[in-house]
Design an enzyme around this catalytic site. Sequence first.
Site, PDB file in Angstrom:
ATOM      1  N   ASP A 119      -3.553 -13.894 -69.641  1.00  0.00           N
ATOM      2  CA  ASP A 119      -1.416 -13.270 -69.642  1.00  0.00           C
ATOM      3  C   ASP A 119      -1.114 -14.016 -70.641  1.00  0.00           C
ATOM      4  O   ASP A 119       0.517 -13.583 -71.008  1.00  0.00           O
ATOM      5  CB  ASP A 119      -1.432 -14.220 -67.563  1.00  0.00           C
ATOM      6  CG  ASP A 119      -1.705 -12.440 -67.036  1.00  0.00           C
ATOM      7  OD1 ASP A 119      -2.204 -11.582 -67.754  1.00  0.00           O
ATOM      8  OD2 ASP A 119      -1.137 -12.763 -65.836  1.00  0.00           O
ATOM      9  N   CYS A 161      -9.149 -17.855 -63.988  1.00  0.00           N
ATOM     10  CA  CYS A 161      -8.626 -18.027 -64.689  1.00  0.00           C
ATOM     11  C   CYS A 161      -7.081 -16.797 -63.557  1.00  0.00           C
ATOM     12  O   CYS A 161      -7.856 -15.810 -62.821  1.00  0.00           O
ATOM     13  CB  CYS A 161      -8.387 -17.405 -65.783  1.00  0.00           C
ATOM     14  SG  CYS A 161      -8.058 -18.931 -66.847  1.00  0.00           S
ATOM     15  N   ASP A 162      -6.718 -16.547 -64.718  1.00  0.00           N
ATOM     16  CA  ASP A 162      -5.058 -16.062 -64.162  1.00  0.00           C
ATOM     17  C   ASP A 162      -5.340 -14.208 -62.661  1.00  0.00           C
ATOM     18  O   ASP A 162      -5.155 -13.795 -61.565  1.00  0.00           O
ATOM     19  CB  ASP A 162      -4.075 -14.912 -64.709  1.00  0.00           C
ATOM     20  CG  ASP A 162      -3.474 -16.431 -65.149  1.00  0.00           C
ATOM     21  OD1 ASP A 162      -4.138 -17.111 -65.294  1.00  0.00           O
ATOM     22  OD2 ASP A 162      -2.095 -16.530 -65.234  1.00  0.00           O
ATOM     23  N   LYS A 163      -6.187 -13.008 -62.911  1.00  0.00           N
ATOM     24  CA  LYS A 163      -6.172 -11.996 -62.854  1.00  0.00           C
ATOM     25  C   LYS A 163      -7.622 -12.051 -62.077  1.00  0.00           C
ATOM     26  O   LYS A 163      -8.321 -11.598 -61.243  1.00  0.00           O
ATOM     27  CB  LYS A 163      -5.844 -11.014 -63.549  1.00  0.00           C
ATOM     28  CG  LYS A 163      -4.667 -10.549 -63.785  1.00  0.00           C
ATOM     29  CD  LYS A 163      -3.873 -10.646 -63.117  1.00  0.00           C
ATOM     30  CE  LYS A 163      -2.745 -11.033 -63.250  1.00  0.00           C
ATOM     31  NZ  LYS A 163      -2.450 -12.384 -64.158  1.00  0.00           N
ATOM     32  N   SER A 536       5.087 -16.114 -64.886  1.00  0.00           N
ATOM     33  CA  SER A 536       3.905 -17.019 -64.988  1.00  0.00           C
ATOM     34  C   SER A 536       4.136 -17.968 -63.889  1.00  0.00           C
ATOM     35  O   SER A 536       4.350 -18.095 -63.177  1.00  0.00           O
ATOM     36  CB  SER A 536       3.847 -17.422 -66.451  1.00  0.00           C
ATOM     37  OG  SER A 536       3.146 -18.864 -66.556  1.00  0.00           O
TER      38      SER A 536
END
Length: 660
Positions: A119, A161-163, A536
């Site tokens: 991201d 991480c994010d996804k 975020s």
Amino acid sequence: MLNALFSNDKDTVLKPRTKAAGPEGALPLNHDLLRYSPSGDLFGMTMDAGIGWDPSCLRDAEVLILSNLGGMRGFDGKPVALTYHTGNFELGMLVEAASREFAKEHITPFAAYVTDPCDGRSQGTHAMFDSLPYRNDSAMVLRRLIRSLPTAKALMGVATCDKGLPGMMMALVSCHDKPVILVPGGTTLPPVEGEDTGKVQTIGARYANNEISLEYAAAVGCRSCASAGGGCHFLGTAGTSQVIAEALGLALTHSALAPSGEEIWLKIARDSAIALKDLLLKGIKVKDIVTDKAIENAMIMHAAFGGSTNLLLHLPAIAYSAGCKIPTMDDWNRINLEVPRIVSVNPNGPIPHPTVRAFLSGGVPEAMLKLRRLNILHEDVMTVTGMTLGENLDCFEDSERRYALKRHLKEEDGVDADDVIMDIDKANSRGLTSTITFPKGNIAPEGAVIKSTAIDKSVIGQDGVYRAKGAIKVFVSEEDAIKAIKDGAIVKGDIMCVIGGGPLGTGMEETYQLTSALKYLPFGKYVTLLTDARFSGVSTGACIGHIGPEALAGGPIGKLRDGDIVEVVIDTVNLSGTINFLGTKDKPLTVKEGEAELAKRSTHPMVKPHPDLPDDTALWAALQAVSGGTARGCVYDVKRILQVLELGQKALKEKEKLNA
């Protein structure tokens, strides 16, 4: 090029082997295997031997290790090929450590990889249109890989991480009847001197506003990621997801946020392999671990740490995949009213400690111990240690590791661990507030989300209430909004409204370049931001997102115009708030009158799906919308989707008959 392609070849190039002896030994077959096994199982053994595995070990139990590994790491640790982000670059080291431990235990490891985007790298680009949809895609591919190795008896996920990490958890918990474990990918190290990975993402905006020099930007930009692996060193979506994984009982006690590449990080992988073997022997399945109580424990830790608002999308999706009750806005609100924030890390503060300090301070189990007196955690839940949460906490409380790491933090950084993860009384005395507020109003009849604990304290009233009222500036794209900030068109006291950023417009893009720019510009804390997009996990300030319904679904936010008067009230103590349209300067309205006026208006004429929105994302937006939308975590509810398709097909046939 063609001449070079077919000339000057060495003999070794022109004389490739045409056959090979093949592996020595024999497959461990017997009458029953040959007589009754599927041909795929038998040919699988043939390929395993061909790859080089000892054929005598091919009757051992098999486990599948899934990771988000990306790039190619050379033997010297340096990249042969880059990847999307540091978070997935070193994951192969964890996979290798776990695999070697499995082999020692006479378990055959398989490894497969589904990497993930970043991201941070996507911010401000059209790549962001694929960010949230990718989570669903990765979970789907991971589930297909799991089903494609039917001989695997247990599963290990390695993600950061994010996804990638939420997608990994969705895939793992959907395998209800298998033992599973999650190994968090840890955190990157902060530089000795420089900026954190959140602040460094604002060098462009600060340079445009004459806050920093070109030379400074180049220098800090180079050294912000001080080690090659791990997630960003703030508690964004990556860090919060690691906390959630551990709080769910999916990851070992004290495994979230470990420093990537360090020996303690590798030990977590080895210990996780042993734990998964024990789960397999004991017959403990993921459905025994991820329960409604475990989901609530994760929500409690989210509140205690001050986690990313993106988990309001990811945890419901994990719950749905596990077959658990999906947490509602009311559930989140109840938890946040009950649970104080007690962790001081970047970005919430009050001191922005990097997340590695949270790990050294005791991490998730330390925060749980600090909350024990409230008696709100479900300590009877099963975890991947094969023990209950309460038993894990009792063991950690008196462990050598707990005290040794706290001493190390004091010696290395001069930081007292109890100032990073505080007891409740200290947190209250230092002004830490509960994490999330869900405001409503005639602009957000379905609600919205703000990380109210991250609003700058200097702009909050003595009563704990943030207030803003004024004429708004409307933007129909993030590009227009960031341009206004860089061009100096946004000033102290402005209320920005960015519309069309929901799932139907941009795939529910993340707008961190806006919130980060505002955070690090001197006037930014006095600016309010409203949007149907998301933020975020490192975002701070009076930024209200997830406003529903989104503009392109006919939501009131899409009917606002430049100059409309909007009032924002956020009570950071009682966790309530309102976002209301109150007419114009020349024609003030009450809240009720404002609601009626918005109902009459048409959607802003410039609000449309972004012209570069990929078809893949448009399909995701449609499927998640009929499945319950953002409130249910943007999942794919297959039964609901099939029902809508069936009704749609019938309607089309009826329409064709009428037109015939």
